[in-house]
Write an enzyme that holds these catalytic residues in place. Structure first.
Site, PDB file in Angstrom:
ATOM      1  N   LEU A  96      14.641 136.981  49.979  1.00 56.45           N
ATOM      2  CA  LEU A  96      15.133 136.857  48.600  1.00 56.45           C
ATOM      3  C   LEU A  96      14.417 137.808  47.656  1.00 56.45           C
ATOM      4  CD1 LEU A  96      15.480 132.964  48.336  1.00 56.45           C
ATOM      5  CD2 LEU A  96      17.322 134.640  48.590  1.00 56.45           C
ATOM      6  N   GLU A 138       7.650 132.690  55.749  1.00 56.74           N
ATOM      7  CA  GLU A 138       7.115 132.154  54.487  1.00 56.74           C
ATOM      8  C   GLU A 138       5.585 132.177  54.470  1.00 56.74           C
ATOM      9  OE1 GLU A 138       9.192 132.014  52.202  1.00 56.74           O
ATOM     10  OE2 GLU A 138      10.949 132.058  53.493  1.00 56.74           O
TER      11      GLU A 138
END
Ligand SMILES: [Zn+2]
Length: 165
Positions: A96, A138
């Site tokens: 993102l 992540e």
């Protein structure tokens, strides 16, 4: 609240996040905001680093919620990989924080993830497939690393040029 997501090459994306050391009401609010932001994007994972917050926490949901399935959110505080399988696989990953590009990244196919949940309890789970991949992606963010740091320099140059167009 939907939070703005930082885009590469924002220098805050290259900073490692400090251990949280426990669950505070601030972290609980941030967790709710991260989930809302991730679902709205839409994405399968989001780290606190990506919204400019110095907290060692990420959220993920690799279920088929985008196709009407039940949401299965994970909120992982102070996550760490405690074991990894010997088999690796390369798969395309998006991010993102780097809209419009994907890069093929090699990672272990299975990992054991330990983390603190929102109730302050330490959890451990063996992850495979998309969960293992997203969790590793992540945690990279929490260490200040992007998928661009995981590929060879020539491919990185090509992708950076493409994303700047
Ligand atoms: Zn990412």
């Amino acid at each position: 609240m939907i939070l703005p997501i930082l885009n590469h090459p924002d220098p805050r994306l290259a900073k490692a996040a400090p251990e949280s050391g426990g669950v505070t009401s601030d972290l609980q609010i941030l967790a709710a905001d991260l989930l809302e932001t991730m679902y709205a994007a839409p994405g399968r994972g989001l780290a606190a680093t990506q919204v400019g917050r110095e907290a060692r926490m990420f959220v993920m949901d690799t279920s088929d919620w985008q196709d009407g399935g039940r949401r299965q959110p994970y909120v992982c505080i102070d996550p760490e990989i405690t074991e990894q399988g010997s088999e690796t696989a390369s798969e395309d990953e998006g991010c993102l924080s780097i809209p419009g590009i994907t890069a093929s990244v090699e990672r272990p196919e299975t990992v054991t993830l330990a983390w603190t949940d929102l109730s302050g309890n330490r959890q451990t789970e063996e992850l495979s497939g998309a969960k293992a991949r997203v969790a590793q992606h992540e945690i990279d963010h929490l260490d200040g690393k992007l998928i661009l740091d995981r590929i060879d320099p020539a491919e990185r140059e090509r992708l950076e040029a493409a994303s700047a167009e």
